[in-house]
Design an enzyme around this catalytic site. Sequence first.
Site, short mmCIF file in Angstrom:
data_model
loop_
_atom_site.label_atom_id
_atom_site.label_comp_id
_atom_site.label_asym_id
_atom_site.label_seq_id
_atom_site.Cartn_x
_atom_site.Cartn_y
_atom_site.Cartn_z
N ASP A 1 -60.33 -31.45 -53.71
CA ASP A 1 -61.32 -30.39 -53.55
C ASP A 1 -61.35 -29.56 -54.83
OD1 ASP A 1 -62.83 -28.15 -52.89
OD2 ASP A 1 -61.94 -27.91 -50.90
N HIS A 2 -62.49 -29.65 -55.56
CA HIS A 2 -62.56 -29.01 -56.87
C HIS A 2 -62.62 -27.48 -56.77
CE1 HIS A 2 -62.60 -29.20 -61.05
NE2 HIS A 2 -63.61 -30.04 -61.27
N ARG A 3 -62.83 -26.94 -55.57
CA ARG A 3 -62.73 -25.50 -55.40
C ARG A 3 -61.29 -25.03 -55.55
NH1 ARG A 3 -65.18 -24.75 -49.52
NH2 ARG A 3 -63.58 -26.38 -49.24
#
Length: 496
Positions: free
Chosen positions: A466-468
């Site tokens: 998850d790039h968040r």
Amino acid sequence: MNASSIVTIALTDPGEGLTEAEILEIKVAVGDRLEINDPVVEVETAKSAVELPSHVAGTVVEILVAVGEEVPVGAPLMRVDTTGGAVPSPAPAAPAAAAEADPSAAELSAQATEQAAEQAEGQAEQPAAPSEGEGAPAAQEPKNLVGYGERATGTRRRRRRAQPAQPAAEQQVPIDRILAKPPVRKLARDLGIALHDVLATGPEGTVTRQDVLNAQQRSYGAEPAAHDGAGAYFPEESPQAPEHLGDVMKTTRDQPFSGVTSDERTTRVPIRSVRKRTAEAMVASAFTAPHVTVFNEIDMTGVTRIVSQLRASREWADVKVSPLAVIAKALLVAIRRNPEVNASWDEDAQEIVYKHYVNLGIAAATPRGLIVPNLKDAHLMTLRELAEGIGELARTARAGRTSLRDTRDGTITITNYGVFDIDSGTPILNPGESAILGVGAIKEKPWVVDGRIEPRRVATLSLSFDHRLIDGALGAELLRDVSAVLEDPSLGLVWG
């Protein structure tokens, strides 16, 4: 019995946010005596097959659902009389119709009643039981007594199903207490056929595979296809292959599937249970968490050597050892070196939640669909405990008995598509988790070792995150550390 003593057992949510469930099996019959926590039905949820218990004690007086039915949460399943009176004895089970044909039967002693019941069964033209409103004495209530008597003396009930004097076509009679093997039940669910609508032709009233296929044909106004049983319509398939398609591409004309269109070019199957929930979860994950996937090809020769040594060890003789257990240990070591990856995104609170534990998910491809149970507190486990835990999760998932607890609160998952001889992929995150490690097939390839080309055991790892939560550099470092431990397992001792 009075109205105030009748309690309705309803479908409750077993704990995973259900809105509906499919009835797999009804475990009681009218007239059965229930105790608190006795299982009454088995339902299929998004994760597994779950038995629902009774919250009351009493006698079952009415069943309100059928096998194969999709029931919303809160819907009534059955009614139970909680007065605590004695369950009707199966002894005076001769139907009132038989008593009318032979009035002396009602006056027989308890020892002779069994003989009267056998005589009543010979009355093929007579109904099995009158309606409740005919004023029969309490000791001869047909609705309860017949159901209860059939349950207690199953041979009598089964003998009544197949009357020798009937034509062959009429021997197929609907069965109320459904007998069917698990593969047949699954086939019926996949084809959208309710078992209570199937005419049984198997031994002692058992529903067979061909009975289900014939029921599908009848639902579309076609004559059941002849089948000699020599070959299977649905041969063994990979658990992740399209379900129950079997040999459909050989000739659609020979494949009696539910939902086959009139031109026989397509098949429509209802979206249910695990498949439905998996789709919802994957869509939610794909369109909520921005996915990034990185890859690395590594030398797994050291891992395969360790696995071979453990399998040969007497101390590990009772443990099924696979490379997956070693990969899981390597991932846990890498998470310890990069703890920021073990987190989740709380949109409502606008917070990132960093977790000080690892519940390691193991993606399992089962005949019912994809299930991701997890090992609780995997970061505290030894290699042996990981191997035992993974084996137990896999066995439970394949049997459809994964507990709700085992599917909750996962943090990071491993998916092993190498078992299908696939080299690499881009796995989708399990909702609420930060990363998923994909493991490809281990294959022998030429590899450069100290300037020389040697045959080595090589595999490709893929890490989606998850790039968040995880920047590209942190994701790359996590995959690099996993790779390093697998290529040189001794690093696990130093870093662990």
